[in-house]
Design an enzyme around this catalytic site. Sequence first.
Site, PDB file in Angstrom:
ATOM      1  N   CYS A   1      -1.804  22.230 112.623  1.00 47.94           N
ATOM      2  CA  CYS A   1      -2.777  22.402 113.582  1.00 47.94           C
ATOM      3  C   CYS A   1      -2.290  23.740 114.412  1.00 47.94           C
ATOM      4  O   CYS A   1      -3.007  24.278 115.198  1.00 47.94           O
ATOM      5  CB  CYS A   1      -2.677  21.324 114.552  1.00 47.94           C
ATOM      6  SG  CYS A   1      -1.388  20.589 114.753  1.00 47.94           S
TER       7      CYS A   1
ATOM      8  N   HIS B   1      -0.204  17.429 117.883  1.00 47.65           N
ATOM      9  CA  HIS B   1      -1.590  17.881 117.330  1.00 47.65           C
ATOM     10  C   HIS B   1      -1.736  19.011 118.512  1.00 47.65           C
ATOM     11  O   HIS B   1      -1.755  18.840 119.785  1.00 47.65           O
ATOM     12  CB  HIS B   1      -2.802  16.941 117.447  1.00 47.65           C
ATOM     13  CG  HIS B   1      -3.986  17.725 117.075  1.00 47.65           C
ATOM     14  ND1 HIS B   1      -4.266  18.400 115.936  1.00 47.65           N
ATOM     15  CD2 HIS B   1      -5.102  18.010 117.969  1.00 47.65           C
ATOM     16  CE1 HIS B   1      -5.484  18.901 116.067  1.00 47.65           C
ATOM     17  NE2 HIS B   1      -6.128  18.543 117.079  1.00 47.65           N
TER      18      HIS B   1
ATOM     19  N   ASN C   1     -11.090  23.052 118.706  1.00 45.87           N
ATOM     20  CA  ASN C   1     -10.263  21.950 118.111  1.00 45.87           C
ATOM     21  C   ASN C   1     -10.485  21.921 116.566  1.00 45.87           C
ATOM     22  O   ASN C   1     -11.478  21.830 116.128  1.00 45.87           O
ATOM     23  CB  ASN C   1     -10.459  20.598 118.789  1.00 45.87           C
ATOM     24  CG  ASN C   1      -9.296  19.475 118.275  1.00 45.87           C
ATOM     25  OD1 ASN C   1      -8.873  19.489 117.326  1.00 45.87           O
ATOM     26  ND2 ASN C   1      -9.075  18.634 119.477  1.00 45.87           N
TER      27      ASN C   1
END
Length: 703
Positions: free
Chosen positions: A38, A134, A149
């Site tokens: 991520c 994250h 995202n």
Amino acid sequence: MGSRASAGGTAEALSHAPVDGEKLSHGLYHEKQLRSLCAVHCMNNLVQGPYFDEVYLVEVAHGLDAQKRVALGGAWLEGQASGNAREDGFSVQVIQEALSRQGLSCIPISAESARGALTEPCTEKGFILNRNEHWFALRRLGSFWFDFNSTQPVPELLSKTELSNFLEEKVRLGYSIFPVRGNYPPADIETRPRDLQAAVDACRAHYCALGHIQCEITPSAAGFAQSAAGYAQSPAGYAQSDAEYVQSAAVFAQCDDDLTAPLLAYGDCPPAITSDVKPALFSFDSRVLSTILFIAGTTIGGGTLSLPAAASAPGFVPAAGALMTCSLVLFLESCLMVEVTVRMKAEGSAREGEPVSFQQMAERTLGKIGGTVIGLVYQSYSYAAILAYCAGIGDVVSLLVKGALTIAQGQVVAVFGIWVVILLMGKKGISNVNEKLNYVFLTLMALIIFVGLGQANLTELLGTSHWMKTPNAAGILLFNLVFHDVLPLVCHSLDYDVRKINTACFFGALIPLCACLMYMAAALGDASGSTFVDPIMHIMQSGTAQGKVVQVWALLAIGTSFIGCGMAQAEYEASLMRQFMAPRWKNFTSEFGKKFKSLWDKYLLDQLAFASVLLPPLAVSLIFLALGQSGMAYKAADLAGAFGVSILYGILPPVMTFILRSQQAAKKPEKAVPTTPGGPLLLFGLFLFGVTVTVREALTYIV
């Protein structure tokens, strides 16, 4: 940022490393989640291209490990696990170092240099956020904000209000937030406005289809919304349906009238000027409701104390009729101001990312000189209002201490007391306290109205009707109902959606109107006829328990308005001082000059601004008291309403609207923005109302 050659030979390695990102058909680059990468997705989504990958970040991490090893003098064992490159991702130090090598700085939100990022997030270019390992990015492209995202198949569009609320919520939930500043690589989509608008429409339609946001989907966009829902269910079908996606997005982006409001709701790129549309009268959602309460709470204030005195001469029925007329006029004037604002946004003459101020409207329609003159009128109006509060608070303080202080002493104590409190608590602290005191004021007002109406003498209340004296009260009535000062913020917060803004203005004006009518009835119904001029002052001087409650309420009414109006004006004065000093700081190069600038920024500027706002009205009020002139609070409020409100929000809105309509009609655009109903007749009627009030008030001082 360009090539990675400066990264120590990593460009070659990167060219062979796979990436999972794709440039969507409408031009946005979006990487979706792959393993624990991520951080990579976050950085690439931020810079809108495959500039980083796992190999590169591992090399950066190893470089940081080597630096740490040197710093520890070899105490870190060679086989010890790295704290910068872990199985669950990379440390923030790796991200900061990788971005810094490409000319970008990743700043913790708690840093002094990032202090304004949460209060004015739209001025930033991008953010990265982290929680529970994250990472994801927020990025501004053009004037639109997207949430990239990597767990989502499509970027999510954020309006400016939603961006602020989003960041505030993430802070509350414990997210780490980093504004990212510096030289971003060029994003190709920013040079293609039509493709950017298509991307906005595509993202919006996708989340409409999922039911994540409420929106109006026209038949032309329904097919796209249906196909967009399938993307979330089957990411693999994303590329397969790509042609359908962009074709439907293009249809969705067409400037038909049904899409005008949805487009206005996001960013500073409203649609091109479209055909004259009469929008639906009302539109409700949670933001509209909160805006209604904001307008109502802003409108009801210290000027309320002058209402009974103004209404006592004509009587309740004529005053009530005049009050309703003024309220209707001011609502229609607000509709014209909203139209001017949206027209300026549509033609691109408003400053990007900022509310459209009244002075900007005046400069656009009346020219630079006209804007300057209107700015001076607004300054005079603001100082007249502050003078009214300054003079009125002395009367109330003197009554509260049972004459231990004279009216002049009460004014001095109150003004300097407020100044000291602001100094000790700071602007943010006093604003929070002022907001809570405003709730107390409104609660006490409701109690006074309830008790007063129960005790009202209908014979006294309805017995006096002198219609010819009603015009004398026009200035006070306008002063009590005006809310147009906050219209720029209202338009900005509601994303220039005409229906929502007009809804908020209508009901936001209706609540104070009802409150003022009931308050006048309660005050005049308790009066004893013509033996006094000011019913509220009579009640406060009665010595009863009700009189004490009214005294406290009056202090809160004037005090909260004084603080709110004073702080707003101080902000304006501070901005003028900043503009004046900005080109002159280059001469302060010595050590003393730098220290003085630091002192100026942290302390002197605010205090000079407050001094310029509080001391002149106090001096004027004290001079008039020394000359034996009483009732200065009423006179100042009347001047503010009869000249300030009638010129700024009576005469000018129809003039500005007429000029802007004429100019845009002369260009013969294909279409035009929603127009306030009524045509030239409405403009002339409102203009005539403002001129009549202003001229009549001027004649009372001349004749």
